[in-house]
Motif scaffolding. Structure first.
Motif, PDB file in Angstrom:
ATOM      1  N   SER A  17      31.699  45.994  38.130  1.00 21.82           N
ATOM      2  CA  SER A  17      31.431  44.533  37.593  1.00 21.82           C
ATOM      3  C   SER A  17      32.082  44.765  35.848  1.00 21.82           C
ATOM      4  CB  SER A  17      30.227  43.805  37.753  1.00 21.82           C
ATOM      5  OG  SER A  17      29.558  44.184  39.246  1.00 21.82           O
ATOM      6  N   ASP A  38      35.118  45.566  35.133  1.00 24.02           N
ATOM      7  CA  ASP A  38      36.121  44.057  35.462  1.00 24.02           C
ATOM      8  C   ASP A  38      36.065  42.690  34.468  1.00 24.02           C
ATOM      9  OD1 ASP A  38      36.821  44.829  37.644  1.00 24.02           O
ATOM     10  OD2 ASP A  38      35.405  43.962  38.585  1.00 24.02           O
ATOM     11  N   ILE A  39      34.877  42.501  33.711  1.00 20.53           N
ATOM     12  CA  ILE A  39      34.150  41.637  32.915  1.00 20.53           C
ATOM     13  C   ILE A  39      34.984  41.961  31.488  1.00 20.53           C
ATOM     14  CG2 ILE A  39      33.093  40.292  31.059  1.00 20.53           C
ATOM     15  CD1 ILE A  39      32.506  39.459  33.847  1.00 20.53           C
ATOM     16  N   SER A  72      37.986  50.535  40.311  1.00 17.75           N
ATOM     17  CA  SER A  72      37.636  49.417  41.093  1.00 17.75           C
ATOM     18  C   SER A  72      38.019  49.873  42.235  1.00 17.75           C
ATOM     19  CB  SER A  72      38.191  47.651  39.882  1.00 17.75           C
ATOM     20  OG  SER A  72      37.191  47.362  39.485  1.00 17.75           O
ATOM     21  N   THR A  83      27.659  43.407  42.757  1.00 16.51           N
ATOM     22  CA  THR A  83      28.715  43.040  42.288  1.00 16.51           C
ATOM     23  C   THR A  83      28.762  41.356  41.417  1.00 16.51           C
ATOM     24  OG1 THR A  83      29.772  44.691  42.881  1.00 16.51           O
ATOM     25  CG2 THR A  83      30.727  43.033  41.498  1.00 16.51           C
ATOM     26  N   GLU A  84      29.358  40.759  42.395  1.00 15.02           N
ATOM     27  CA  GLU A  84      29.234  39.176  42.036  1.00 15.02           C
ATOM     28  C   GLU A  84      27.906  38.640  41.471  1.00 15.02           C
ATOM     29  OE1 GLU A  84      31.477  38.013  42.287  1.00 15.02           O
ATOM     30  OE2 GLU A  84      32.571  39.413  43.691  1.00 15.02           O
ATOM     31  N   THR A 108      26.005  40.377  38.731  1.00 12.47           N
ATOM     32  CA  THR A 108      26.592  41.489  37.916  1.00 12.47           C
ATOM     33  C   THR A 108      27.357  40.764  36.878  1.00 12.47           C
ATOM     34  OG1 THR A 108      25.934  43.423  38.311  1.00 12.47           O
ATOM     35  CG2 THR A 108      26.644  42.951  36.477  1.00 12.47           C
ATOM     36  N   ILE A 109      28.298  40.442  38.046  1.00 11.01           N
ATOM     37  CA  ILE A 109      29.328  39.739  37.317  1.00 11.01           C
ATOM     38  C   ILE A 109      29.056  37.972  36.427  1.00 11.01           C
ATOM     39  CG2 ILE A 109      31.827  37.986  37.069  1.00 11.01           C
ATOM     40  CD1 ILE A 109      32.324  40.302  38.951  1.00 11.01           C
ATOM     41  N   ILE A 158      28.582  36.785  32.589  1.00 10.29           N
ATOM     42  CA  ILE A 158      29.069  35.282  32.072  1.00 10.29           C
ATOM     43  C   ILE A 158      28.129  34.333  31.491  1.00 10.29           C
ATOM     44  CG2 ILE A 158      30.368  33.630  33.026  1.00 10.29           C
ATOM     45  CD1 ILE A 158      32.119  34.609  34.691  1.00 10.29           C
TER      46      ILE A 158
END
Length: 190
Positions: free
Chosen positions: A37, A40-41, A100, A166-167, A169-170, A174
């Motif tokens: 995550s 990804d960011i 990922s 995961t979500e 963390t994202i 943000i």
């Protein structure tokens, strides 16, 4: 006292069903999901300087970190600096995608190993009960309890919990970036 039906309660129930080795692997896969995550960011954040460099290449050397790195490796030309920077961006994005994909593979493998372990435990349970008790069960119930329920539990509960890690963390990253960039905007959005 009745257990609350929360996500945290679901995590606790899941970890209580796993063996110590499986629990440790669940935590390891969770940590890998968090790292994925973060990458990804980071991959998204590197796109903005790349767009800015494409629009205003003269500002590439004025950016403190990027400019210093380019000067240290001996790049003085804007076009060479831009080319090296875009290759770096491409390398970071490809690396993030490979990591990922690897994490998704590890999650799927972990989930299927849990399912197969639960299926083996189900077979062991039904092999150890008496023949009279086994005869009372119909074959559909037996197959559901031995094969279908463990696979669905693994697919829909464990895999979903890893996706939630995961979500969350994202979303937290943000929110943290919004707070650090402009707290007033964060307060308006929340």
């Amino acid at each position: 006292m009745q257990s609350k039906n929360t996500i945290l309660g679901s995590f606790k129930r899941t970890t209580s069903l796993l063996s110590k080795t499986e629990r440790n692997r669940f935590y390891l896969v969770g940590v890998l999901s968090i790292v994925s995550s973060i990458l990804d960011i980071s991959g998204l954040l590197i796109v903005f300087p790349a767009i800015n460099a494409a629009i205003k290449p003269e500002e590439l050397f004025e950016t403190p970190i990027i400019g210093n790195v380019l000067l240290q490796i001996g790049v003085n030309n804007e076009s060479e600096g831009l080319l090296i920077f875009f290759f770096l961006v491409l390398f970071v994005i490809i690396g993030r995608n490979v990591f990922s994909a690897y994490v998704n593979y590890i999650q799927a493998k972990f989930s299927s190993q849990i399912a197969s372990g639960l299926v083996v435990a189900g077979f062991s349970f039904y092999l150890n009960i008496g023949l009279i008790e086994l005869h009372k069960l119909n074959s559909g119930t037996l197959m559901r309890n031995i094969v279908i329920n463990p696979v669905q539990y693994s697919r829909f509960v464990i895999k979903s919990q890893l996706i939630i890690i995961t979500e969350v963390t994202i979303v937290l990253m943000i929110m943290g970036l919004l707070v650090s960039y402009d707290p007033v905007v964060f307060l308006v959005l929340s």
